[in-house]
Design a protein around this motif. Structure first.
Motif, PDB file in Angstrom:
ATOM      1  N   ASP A   1      -0.761  -1.414   4.507  1.00 29.08           N
ATOM      2  CA  ASP A   1      -0.020  -0.524   5.380  1.00 29.08           C
ATOM      3  C   ASP A   1       0.618   0.885   4.659  1.00 29.08           C
ATOM      4  O   ASP A   1       1.716   1.182   5.023  1.00 29.08           O
ATOM      5  CB  ASP A   1       1.238  -1.036   6.130  1.00 29.08           C
ATOM      6  CG  ASP A   1       0.458  -2.065   7.087  1.00 29.08           C
ATOM      7  OD1 ASP A   1      -0.572  -1.907   7.719  1.00 29.08           O
ATOM      8  OD2 ASP A   1       1.229  -2.913   7.461  1.00 29.08           O
ATOM      9  N   ALA A   2      -0.035   0.930   3.479  1.00 29.74           N
ATOM     10  CA  ALA A   2       0.663   2.116   2.894  1.00 29.74           C
ATOM     11  C   ALA A   2      -0.739   2.988   2.545  1.00 29.74           C
ATOM     12  O   ALA A   2      -1.735   2.277   2.025  1.00 29.74           O
ATOM     13  CB  ALA A   2       1.701   1.758   1.471  1.00 29.74           C
ATOM     14  N   PRO A   3      -0.496   4.107   1.824  1.00 23.09           N
ATOM     15  CA  PRO A   3      -1.706   4.942   1.350  1.00 23.09           C
ATOM     16  C   PRO A   3      -2.100   4.282  -0.013  1.00 23.09           C
ATOM     17  O   PRO A   3      -1.486   3.842  -0.634  1.00 23.09           O
ATOM     18  CB  PRO A   3      -1.086   6.284   1.150  1.00 23.09           C
ATOM     19  CG  PRO A   3       0.075   6.518   2.097  1.00 23.09           C
ATOM     20  CD  PRO A   3       0.683   4.995   2.040  1.00 23.09           C
ATOM     21  N   ASP A   4      -3.553   4.076  -0.123  1.00 23.33           N
ATOM     22  CA  ASP A   4      -3.984   3.602  -1.270  1.00 23.33           C
ATOM     23  C   ASP A   4      -3.852   4.693  -2.382  1.00 23.33           C
ATOM     24  O   ASP A   4      -4.308   5.640  -2.461  1.00 23.33           O
ATOM     25  CB  ASP A   4      -5.668   3.428  -1.160  1.00 23.33           C
ATOM     26  CG  ASP A   4      -6.250   2.842  -2.212  1.00 23.33           C
ATOM     27  OD1 ASP A   4      -5.707   2.609  -3.154  1.00 23.33           O
ATOM     28  OD2 ASP A   4      -7.470   2.614  -2.052  1.00 23.33           O
ATOM     29  N   PRO A   5      -3.242   4.167  -3.415  1.00 27.35           N
ATOM     30  CA  PRO A   5      -3.037   4.902  -4.681  1.00 27.35           C
ATOM     31  C   PRO A   5      -4.407   5.393  -5.329  1.00 27.35           C
ATOM     32  O   PRO A   5      -4.246   6.361  -6.275  1.00 27.35           O
ATOM     33  CB  PRO A   5      -2.013   3.952  -5.621  1.00 27.35           C
ATOM     34  CG  PRO A   5      -2.214   2.799  -5.127  1.00 27.35           C
ATOM     35  CD  PRO A   5      -2.415   2.755  -3.658  1.00 27.35           C
TER      36      PRO A   5
ATOM     37  N   LEU B   1      -5.212   9.107  -6.439  1.00 25.33           N
ATOM     38  CA  LEU B   1      -5.569   9.338  -7.913  1.00 25.33           C
ATOM     39  C   LEU B   1      -7.192  10.345  -7.718  1.00 25.33           C
ATOM     40  O   LEU B   1      -7.592  11.217  -8.444  1.00 25.33           O
ATOM     41  CB  LEU B   1      -6.177   8.323  -8.813  1.00 25.33           C
ATOM     42  CG  LEU B   1      -6.973   8.669 -10.138  1.00 25.33           C
ATOM     43  CD1 LEU B   1      -6.055   9.443 -11.135  1.00 25.33           C
ATOM     44  CD2 LEU B   1      -7.059   7.187 -10.821  1.00 25.33           C
ATOM     45  N   ARG B   2      -8.129   9.746  -6.990  1.00 27.71           N
ATOM     46  CA  ARG B   2      -9.388  10.558  -6.471  1.00 27.71           C
ATOM     47  C   ARG B   2      -9.297  11.888  -6.287  1.00 27.71           C
ATOM     48  O   ARG B   2      -9.801  12.590  -6.609  1.00 27.71           O
ATOM     49  CB  ARG B   2     -10.392   9.662  -5.727  1.00 27.71           C
ATOM     50  CG  ARG B   2     -11.680  10.208  -5.453  1.00 27.71           C
ATOM     51  CD  ARG B   2     -12.426   9.537  -4.460  1.00 27.71           C
ATOM     52  NE  ARG B   2     -11.960  10.179  -2.960  1.00 27.71           N
ATOM     53  CZ  ARG B   2     -12.143  11.182  -2.389  1.00 27.71           C
ATOM     54  NH1 ARG B   2     -12.645  12.062  -3.280  1.00 27.71           N
ATOM     55  NH2 ARG B   2     -11.632  11.722  -1.288  1.00 27.71           N
ATOM     56  N   LEU B   3      -8.473  12.003  -5.069  1.00 21.84           N
ATOM     57  CA  LEU B   3      -8.127  13.370  -4.761  1.00 21.84           C
ATOM     58  C   LEU B   3      -7.342  14.091  -5.676  1.00 21.84           C
ATOM     59  O   LEU B   3      -7.635  15.254  -5.730  1.00 21.84           O
ATOM     60  CB  LEU B   3      -7.214  13.430  -3.441  1.00 21.84           C
ATOM     61  CG  LEU B   3      -7.948  12.753  -2.227  1.00 21.84           C
ATOM     62  CD1 LEU B   3      -6.945  12.366  -1.186  1.00 21.84           C
ATOM     63  CD2 LEU B   3      -8.959  13.555  -1.634  1.00 21.84           C
TER      64      LEU B   3
ATOM     65  N   ALA C   1      -2.579   8.762 -15.979  1.00 18.42           N
ATOM     66  CA  ALA C   1      -1.725   8.682 -14.678  1.00 18.42           C
ATOM     67  C   ALA C   1      -1.466   7.244 -14.176  1.00 18.42           C
ATOM     68  O   ALA C   1      -2.498   6.549 -14.459  1.00 18.42           O
ATOM     69  CB  ALA C   1      -2.389   9.444 -13.810  1.00 18.42           C
ATOM     70  N   GLY C   2      -0.715   7.042 -13.575  1.00 19.54           N
ATOM     71  CA  GLY C   2      -0.329   5.942 -12.999  1.00 19.54           C
ATOM     72  C   GLY C   2       0.196   6.138 -11.505  1.00 19.54           C
ATOM     73  O   GLY C   2       1.018   7.252 -11.340  1.00 19.54           O
ATOM     74  N   TYR C   3      -0.246   5.495 -10.325  1.00 19.95           N
ATOM     75  CA  TYR C   3      -0.038   6.038  -9.089  1.00 19.95           C
ATOM     76  C   TYR C   3       0.440   4.674  -8.593  1.00 19.95           C
ATOM     77  O   TYR C   3       0.047   3.468  -8.575  1.00 19.95           O
ATOM     78  CB  TYR C   3      -1.144   6.612  -8.241  1.00 19.95           C
ATOM     79  CG  TYR C   3      -1.513   7.890  -8.719  1.00 19.95           C
ATOM     80  CD1 TYR C   3      -0.932   8.960  -8.169  1.00 19.95           C
ATOM     81  CD2 TYR C   3      -2.276   8.117  -9.717  1.00 19.95           C
ATOM     82  CE1 TYR C   3      -1.358  10.206  -8.549  1.00 19.95           C
ATOM     83  CE2 TYR C   3      -2.562   9.174 -10.456  1.00 19.95           C
ATOM     84  CZ  TYR C   3      -2.181  10.363  -9.798  1.00 19.95           C
ATOM     85  OH  TYR C   3      -2.282  11.570 -10.184  1.00 19.95           O
ATOM     86  N   ALA C   4       1.267   4.576  -7.533  1.00 21.88           N
ATOM     87  CA  ALA C   4       1.746   3.776  -6.547  1.00 21.88           C
ATOM     88  C   ALA C   4       2.247   4.319  -5.267  1.00 21.88           C
ATOM     89  O   ALA C   4       2.614   5.279  -5.185  1.00 21.88           O
ATOM     90  CB  ALA C   4       2.976   2.874  -7.291  1.00 21.88           C
ATOM     91  N   THR C   5       2.271   3.383  -4.452  1.00 20.51           N
ATOM     92  CA  THR C   5       2.695   3.764  -2.850  1.00 20.51           C
ATOM     93  C   THR C   5       3.691   2.646  -2.351  1.00 20.51           C
ATOM     94  O   THR C   5       3.434   1.327  -2.815  1.00 20.51           O
ATOM     95  CB  THR C   5       1.851   3.696  -1.969  1.00 20.51           C
ATOM     96  OG1 THR C   5       0.901   2.850  -1.879  1.00 20.51           O
ATOM     97  CG2 THR C   5       0.843   4.869  -2.345  1.00 20.51           C
ATOM     98  N   ALA C   6       4.433   3.061  -1.380  1.00 23.04           N
ATOM     99  CA  ALA C   6       5.239   1.933  -0.807  1.00 23.04           C
ATOM    100  C   ALA C   6       5.533   2.339   0.633  1.00 23.04           C
ATOM    101  O   ALA C   6       5.446   3.651   0.966  1.00 23.04           O
ATOM    102  CB  ALA C   6       6.677   1.743  -1.674  1.00 23.04           C
TER     103      ALA C   6
ATOM    104  N   VAL D   1       5.031   8.066  -2.151  1.00 26.56           N
ATOM    105  CA  VAL D   1       3.942   8.163  -3.155  1.00 26.56           C
ATOM    106  C   VAL D   1       4.168   8.333  -4.381  1.00 26.56           C
ATOM    107  O   VAL D   1       5.340   9.432  -4.343  1.00 26.56           O
ATOM    108  CB  VAL D   1       2.680   9.393  -2.735  1.00 26.56           C
ATOM    109  CG1 VAL D   1       1.623   9.177  -3.672  1.00 26.56           C
ATOM    110  CG2 VAL D   1       2.128   8.859  -1.305  1.00 26.56           C
ATOM    111  N   VAL D   2       4.325   7.757  -5.533  1.00 27.32           N
ATOM    112  CA  VAL D   2       4.882   8.105  -6.869  1.00 27.32           C
ATOM    113  C   VAL D   2       3.600   8.148  -7.699  1.00 27.32           C
ATOM    114  O   VAL D   2       2.750   7.525  -7.850  1.00 27.32           O
ATOM    115  CB  VAL D   2       5.502   6.880  -7.373  1.00 27.32           C
ATOM    116  CG1 VAL D   2       6.003   6.989  -8.682  1.00 27.32           C
ATOM    117  CG2 VAL D   2       6.657   6.531  -6.427  1.00 27.32           C
TER     118      VAL D   2
END
Length: 178
Positions: A40-44, A48-50, A148-153, A170-171
């Motif tokens: 239930d959160a955006p896919d990190p 990255l792809r975008l 880069a590193g990405y995460a979502t919550a 989004v981080v």
């Protein structure tokens, strides 16, 4: 074409990669990292792809997914969700780079992008970063950063009237990893 397949193609087009799972980085392998995507959160990985598509369109090289930076981003997202804040500095006065040593990151230049949206849309996040006048665009497109590193919550924000509003954090942590 599934997002996962596109990400694999994009990541394999870059010569050096880190290991397959966050927390198990081996910077000499050519395996793909996929950032953990909470339910239930955006896919990190899509973020990255975008970001990489935008970097390429602006003449910059794509970023390489980095497990340790992903852990830093995940720790930041989890902290913001748990303590219900949204800021580059946490309530203890610490920043993202204060987590580098804990997760084994040695970096030269680095920067952090945050976004808080009320619909799970990575397109909106990228649009907002590109429209930023205070550094998010510069961080996203900076040619000094290579990894880069990405995460979502998902955040459930309690309103004054007791109702709950869902938001998505989004981080992104970008760095010139040494």
């Amino acid at each position: 074409m599934p997002v996962y397949f596109l990400l694999v193609i994009l990541l394999f087009s870059v010569p050096k990669q880190t290991a397959a799972a966050p927390g198990t980085a081996d910077t000499e392998t050519n395996e793909v990292i996929l950032f953990n995507a909470p339910i239930d959160a955006p896919d990190p990985n899509e973020t990255l792809r975008l970001v990489n598509a935008e970097r390429i369109s602006q003449g910059a090289l794509p970023l390489i997914a980095d497990a340790e930076l992903g852990q830093v981003a995940a720790a930041r997202a989890a902290d913001m969700a748990a303590r219900q804040y949204y800021a580059h500095k946490n309530p203890d006065g610490k920043y993202y780079f204060n987590l580098f040593e804990k997760f084994g990151v040695t970096a030269g230049y680095s920067c952090e992008n945050l976004d808080l949206v009320f619909v799970p849309s990575q397109d909106l996040v990228i649009h907002e970063w590109m429209a930023s006048l205070r550094g998010h665009r510069a961080c996203m497109l900076d040619t000094k950063v290579k990894r880069a590193g990405y995460a979502t919550a998902k955040l459930n924000l309690k309103q004054f009237d007791g109702s709950i509003t869902t938001a998505y954090l989004v981080v992104a942590v970008h760095a010139e990893v040494l």
